[in-house]
Scaffold this active site. Structure first.
Site, PDB file in Angstrom:
ATOM      1  N   ARG A 135       0.852  -1.212   0.000  1.00  0.00           N
ATOM      2  CA  ARG A 135       0.000   0.000   0.000  1.00  0.00           C
ATOM      3  C   ARG A 135       0.884   1.257   0.000  1.00  0.00           C
ATOM      4  NH1 ARG A 135      -2.303  -3.676  -0.480  1.00  0.00           N
ATOM      5  NH2 ARG A 135      -2.160  -2.791  -2.546  1.00  0.00           N
ATOM      6  N   HIS A 175      -7.793   7.423  11.048  1.00  0.00           N
ATOM      7  CA  HIS A 175      -7.400   6.006  11.009  1.00  0.00           C
ATOM      8  C   HIS A 175      -5.903   5.800  10.783  1.00  0.00           C
ATOM      9  CE1 HIS A 175     -11.857   4.991   9.949  1.00  0.00           C
ATOM     10  NE2 HIS A 175     -11.669   5.278  11.221  1.00  0.00           N
ATOM     11  N   VAL A 226      -5.700   6.855   4.946  1.00  0.00           N
ATOM     12  CA  VAL A 226      -4.352   6.798   5.506  1.00  0.00           C
ATOM     13  C   VAL A 226      -3.327   7.342   4.503  1.00  0.00           C
ATOM     14  CG1 VAL A 226      -4.930   4.954   7.114  1.00  0.00           C
ATOM     15  CG2 VAL A 226      -4.077   4.352   4.831  1.00  0.00           C
ATOM     16  N   GLN A 267     -10.711   9.672   6.858  1.00  0.00           N
ATOM     17  CA  GLN A 267     -10.572   8.269   7.267  1.00  0.00           C
ATOM     18  C   GLN A 267      -9.434   7.627   6.478  1.00  0.00           C
ATOM     19  OE1 GLN A 267     -14.793   6.430   7.656  1.00  0.00           O
ATOM     20  NE2 GLN A 267     -15.032   8.234   6.387  1.00  0.00           N
ATOM     21  N   GLY A 270     -17.166  10.652  -0.499  1.00  0.00           N
ATOM     22  CA  GLY A 270     -16.656   9.311  -0.775  1.00  0.00           C
ATOM     23  C   GLY A 270     -16.490   8.405   0.423  1.00  0.00           C
TER      24      GLY A 270
HETATM   25  N1  APR Z   1     -15.792   9.533  -5.963  1.00  0.00           N
HETATM   26  C1  APR Z   1     -16.461   9.620  -4.775  1.00  0.00           C
HETATM   27  N2  APR Z   1     -16.853   8.544  -4.086  1.00  0.00           N
HETATM   28  C2  APR Z   1     -16.566   7.329  -4.581  1.00  0.00           C
HETATM   29  C3  APR Z   1     -15.875   7.158  -5.795  1.00  0.00           C
HETATM   30  C4  APR Z   1     -15.476   8.327  -6.500  1.00  0.00           C
HETATM   31  N3  APR Z   1     -14.825   8.282  -7.669  1.00  0.00           N
HETATM   32  N4  APR Z   1     -15.738   5.822  -6.026  1.00  0.00           N
HETATM   33  C5  APR Z   1     -16.324   5.193  -4.994  1.00  0.00           C
HETATM   34  N5  APR Z   1     -16.831   6.095  -4.121  1.00  0.00           N
HETATM   35  C6  APR Z   1     -17.562   5.875  -2.867  1.00  0.00           C
HETATM   36  C7  APR Z   1     -18.342   4.586  -2.778  1.00  0.00           C
HETATM   37  O1  APR Z   1     -19.631   4.743  -3.396  1.00  0.00           O
HETATM   38  C8  APR Z   1     -18.444   4.377  -1.273  1.00  0.00           C
HETATM   39  O2  APR Z   1     -19.586   5.007  -0.732  1.00  0.00           O
HETATM   40  O3  APR Z   1     -16.615   5.798  -1.827  1.00  0.00           O
HETATM   41  C9  APR Z   1     -17.187   5.074  -0.748  1.00  0.00           C
HETATM   42  C10 APR Z   1     -16.112   4.126  -0.253  1.00  0.00           C
HETATM   43  O4  APR Z   1     -16.585   3.435   0.873  1.00  0.00           O
HETATM   44  P1  APR Z   1     -15.619   2.474   1.697  1.00  0.00           P
HETATM   45  O5  APR Z   1     -14.864   1.620   0.752  1.00  0.00           O
HETATM   46  O6  APR Z   1     -16.440   1.811   2.737  1.00  0.00           O
HETATM   47  O7  APR Z   1     -14.551   3.481   2.350  1.00  0.00           O
HETATM   48  P2  APR Z   1     -14.661   4.341   3.687  1.00  0.00           P
HETATM   49  O8  APR Z   1     -16.059   4.775   3.934  1.00  0.00           O
HETATM   50  O9  APR Z   1     -13.603   5.368   3.589  1.00  0.00           O
HETATM   51  O10 APR Z   1     -14.236   3.261   4.782  1.00  0.00           O
HETATM   52  C11 APR Z   1     -14.121   3.661   6.105  1.00  0.00           C
HETATM   53  O11 APR Z   1     -13.291   1.520   6.773  1.00  0.00           O
HETATM   54  O12 APR Z   1     -11.941  -0.238   6.129  1.00  0.00           O
HETATM   55  C12 APR Z   1     -12.063   0.841   6.980  1.00  0.00           C
HETATM   56  O13 APR Z   1     -10.432   2.094   8.081  1.00  0.00           O
HETATM   57  C13 APR Z   1     -10.943   1.822   6.802  1.00  0.00           C
HETATM   58  O14 APR Z   1     -11.010   4.227   6.692  1.00  0.00           O
HETATM   59  C14 APR Z   1     -11.646   3.045   6.255  1.00  0.00           C
HETATM   60  C15 APR Z   1     -13.049   2.902   6.815  1.00  0.00           C
END
Ligand code: APR
Length: 231
Positions: free
Chosen positions: A57, A105, A89, A87, A170
């Protein structure tokens, strides 16, 4: 007096820079079960796998660049007090020029001691078994894993409680306590939520505007409209 804009970002803002989100790909994160690579138990069971996972990563992070959404947020600083609570890193907000960034995080470009969580070092290389802190214990990624405390949460709550405007970008809003920050804004704070697959609806919060779009399209649009109100 400048208004306070608080921005809560998740993996989606960095997706178009080439860093995968967590929950968009069938529960796997870069081919791994999250519980295998993002929990203290996972690290205890297989430390080399976890170190290698974060080494990959870190290597990837050093090859990608901030995108127009990160840069648009940085440009808001000319007109508003802006505080980003992320959130993520990665360091893409900082590289784009944002000055006040709270990493809930942890940070990929830092490591910490496994016996003293306050011994934190900047780190761009791989971390291997046998890389020790000054107190003689194995180094680990400076990442908040599932089940661990979120030490920056109190700061984040205080920042959010002073928001005049909240922008959320996002994030699936599934991981607590981060997702709960939305509940700390003062009563009449407008919220803008940018996500192509938003997990909340305009009925969930008063004064919520949903921009169902990718970060690189939706964020510059909101930023420009907020800047227009200042001209
Ligand atoms: N632009 C904006 N949003 C987007 C895009 C984009 N191009 N592509 C995807 N997304 C959105 C998705 O629709 C989803 O709602 O980004 C979001 C990603 O969600 P997660 O993968 O769950 O990420 P996140 O919410 O940051 O996760 C939170 O979970 O795994 C742990 O610690 C880790 O910080 C992380 C936390």
């Amino acid at each position: 007096m400048k208004k306070n804009i608080v921005v809560l970002t998740g993996a989606g803002i960095s997706a178009e820079s080439g860093i995968k989100t967590f929950r968009d790909a069938d529960g796997l994160w870069e081919g791994h079960d999250i519980m295998e690579v993002a929990t203290p138990e996972g690290f205890k069971n297989n430390p080399s796998l976890v170190l290698e996972f974060y080494n990959q990563r870190r290597k990837q992070l050093l090859q990608v660049l901030p995108n127009t959404a990160h840069y648009a947020l940085a440009s808001l600083q000319d007109y508003f007090h802006v505080h980003i609570i992320t959130q993520n890193v990665d360091d893409l907000h900082e590289r784009a020029g944002s000055k006040h960034v709270t990493h809930l995080h942890g940070e990929l470009l830092k490591v910490r001691s496994t016996i003293d969580k306050n011994v934190i070092l900047p780190w761009k290389e791989n971390v291997e078994i046998g890389d020790f802190c000054s107190k003689g214990s194995q180094l680990r990624p400076h990442i908040v894993w599932f089940g661990e405390d979120v030490p920056k949460m109190e700061d984040a709550i205080e920042i959010t409680a002073n928001a005049d405007i909240l922008i959320i970008i996002g994030t699936s809003m599934q991981v607590y306590p981060a997702a709960g920050l939305i509940n700390y804004i003062p009563g009449k704070t407008p919220i803008y939520f940018v996500d192509p697959k938003p997990s909340i609806t305009e009925n969930d919060f008063p004064l919520l505007t949903i921009i169902k779009d990718s970060a690189t399209k939706g964020v510059p649009t909101i930023v420009n409209s907020l800047i227009d109100t200042m001209l």
